[in-house]
Motif scaffolding. Structure first.
Motif, PDB file in Angstrom:
ATOM      1  N   UNK A 160     -13.920   2.342  -3.225  1.00 15.42           N
ATOM      2  CA  UNK A 160     -14.688   1.503  -2.308  1.00 15.42           C
ATOM      3  C   UNK A 160     -14.916   2.246  -1.006  1.00 15.42           C
ATOM      4  N   UNK A 161     -15.998   1.929  -0.321  1.00 18.00           N
ATOM      5  CA  UNK A 161     -16.262   2.428   1.025  1.00 18.00           C
ATOM      6  C   UNK A 161     -16.654   1.225   1.871  1.00 18.00           C
ATOM      7  N   UNK A 162     -15.776   0.878   2.817  1.00 24.38           N
ATOM      8  CA  UNK A 162     -15.960  -0.336   3.605  1.00 24.38           C
ATOM      9  C   UNK A 162     -15.490  -0.110   5.045  1.00 24.38           C
ATOM     10  N   UNK A 163     -15.949  -0.966   5.975  1.00 26.14           N
ATOM     11  CA  UNK A 163     -15.375  -0.928   7.323  1.00 26.14           C
ATOM     12  C   UNK A 163     -13.872  -1.228   7.241  1.00 26.14           C
ATOM     13  N   UNK A 164     -13.121  -0.790   8.239  1.00 23.28           N
ATOM     14  CA  UNK A 164     -11.655  -0.874   8.202  1.00 23.28           C
ATOM     15  C   UNK A 164     -11.121  -2.265   7.839  1.00 23.28           C
ATOM     16  N   UNK A 165     -11.558  -3.311   8.514  1.00 22.60           N
ATOM     17  CA  UNK A 165     -11.020  -4.653   8.236  1.00 22.60           C
ATOM     18  C   UNK A 165     -11.394  -5.140   6.840  1.00 22.60           C
ATOM     19  N   UNK A 166     -12.610  -4.850   6.408  1.00 18.58           N
ATOM     20  CA  UNK A 166     -13.034  -5.238   5.060  1.00 18.58           C
ATOM     21  C   UNK A 166     -12.268  -4.440   4.008  1.00 18.58           C
ATOM     22  N   UNK A 167     -11.973  -3.184   4.307  1.00 18.65           N
ATOM     23  CA  UNK A 167     -11.198  -2.344   3.374  1.00 18.65           C
ATOM     24  C   UNK A 167      -9.792  -2.905   3.206  1.00 18.65           C
ATOM     25  N   UNK A 197      -8.866  -6.014   3.644  1.00 17.15           N
ATOM     26  CA  UNK A 197      -8.957  -7.268   2.892  1.00 17.15           C
ATOM     27  C   UNK A 197      -9.198  -7.008   1.409  1.00 17.15           C
ATOM     28  N   UNK A 198     -10.031  -6.022   1.095  1.00 12.68           N
ATOM     29  CA  UNK A 198     -10.327  -5.701  -0.310  1.00 12.68           C
ATOM     30  C   UNK A 198      -9.094  -5.170  -1.026  1.00 12.68           C
ATOM     31  N   UNK A 199      -8.339  -4.307  -0.348  1.00 13.66           N
ATOM     32  CA  UNK A 199      -7.111  -3.774  -0.944  1.00 13.66           C
ATOM     33  C   UNK A 199      -6.106  -4.896  -1.180  1.00 13.66           C
ATOM     34  N   UNK A 200      -5.976  -5.803  -0.228  1.00 13.61           N
ATOM     35  CA  UNK A 200      -5.054  -6.925  -0.376  1.00 13.61           C
ATOM     36  C   UNK A 200      -5.471  -7.812  -1.545  1.00 13.61           C
ATOM     37  N   UNK A 201      -6.761  -8.105  -1.671  1.00  8.41           N
ATOM     38  CA  UNK A 201      -7.253  -8.927  -2.778  1.00  8.41           C
ATOM     39  C   UNK A 201      -6.990  -8.248  -4.121  1.00  8.41           C
ATOM     40  N   UNK A 202      -7.174  -6.929  -4.180  1.00 12.67           N
ATOM     41  CA  UNK A 202      -6.915  -6.167  -5.398  1.00 12.67           C
ATOM     42  C   UNK A 202      -5.438  -6.295  -5.786  1.00 12.67           C
ATOM     43  N   UNK A 203      -4.555  -6.108  -4.805  1.00 14.50           N
ATOM     44  CA  UNK A 203      -3.120  -6.178  -5.089  1.00 14.50           C
ATOM     45  C   UNK A 203      -2.669  -7.603  -5.411  1.00 14.50           C
ATOM     46  N   UNK A 204      -3.351  -8.591  -4.862  1.00 13.66           N
ATOM     47  CA  UNK A 204      -3.043  -9.984  -5.226  1.00 13.66           C
ATOM     48  C   UNK A 204      -3.450 -10.254  -6.677  1.00 13.66           C
ATOM     49  N   UNK A 205      -4.582  -9.712  -7.072  1.00 15.83           N
ATOM     50  CA  UNK A 205      -5.072  -9.932  -8.440  1.00 15.83           C
ATOM     51  C   UNK A 205      -4.282  -9.115  -9.461  1.00 15.83           C
ATOM     52  N   UNK A 206      -3.930  -7.887  -9.092  1.00 11.20           N
ATOM     53  CA  UNK A 206      -3.181  -6.983  -9.979  1.00 11.20           C
ATOM     54  C   UNK A 206      -1.891  -6.567  -9.275  1.00 11.20           C
ATOM     55  N   UNK A 207      -0.853  -7.400  -9.308  1.00 13.46           N
ATOM     56  CA  UNK A 207       0.389  -7.077  -8.593  1.00 13.46           C
ATOM     57  C   UNK A 207       0.988  -5.745  -9.046  1.00 13.46           C
ATOM     58  N   UNK A 208       1.549  -5.032  -8.088  1.00 12.67           N
ATOM     59  CA  UNK A 208       2.132  -3.721  -8.364  1.00 12.67           C
ATOM     60  C   UNK A 208       3.223  -3.804  -9.429  1.00 12.67           C
ATOM     61  N   UNK A 209       4.005  -4.854  -9.411  1.00 11.44           N
ATOM     62  CA  UNK A 209       5.109  -4.984 -10.365  1.00 11.44           C
ATOM     63  C   UNK A 209       4.614  -5.078 -11.808  1.00 11.44           C
TER      64      UNK A 209
END
Length: 76
Positions: free
Chosen positions: A27-34, A36-48
């Motif tokens: 992804x290429x996004x402004x800092x705050x959007x990046x 938020x996108x990373x957080x949403x990704x990790x919420x959808x696909x938990x690291x564990x």
């Protein structure tokens, strides 16, 4: 004959990536959007469960963040 940097970049882009079982999304996004996108990704696909993580990131000259998220393909 000397190679230009573009020649090397073209050759490397044609290399086949190893099948290591991970799906990657860049992804290429402004800092705050990046963030938020990373957080949403990790919420959808938990690291564990999916070994998800931010695999790489960099700040571009225009201030945007380019980052790659990875997860196991078993999430599909």
């Amino acid at each position: 004959m000397p190679q230009r940097p573009r020649d090397l970049a073209d050759r490397m882009s044609r290399r086949r990536k190893p099948d290591d079982g991970f799906v990657r999304e860049t992804f290429t996004l402004p800092r705050l959007a990046a963030r938020a996108r990373a957080r949403a990704f990790l919420d959808r696909y938990p690291a564990a469960g999916y070994m998800s993580k931010v695999e790489s990131w960099r700040e571009l000259p225009d201030g945007q963040i380019e980052f790659t998220m990875r997860r196991l393909s078993s999430a599909d």
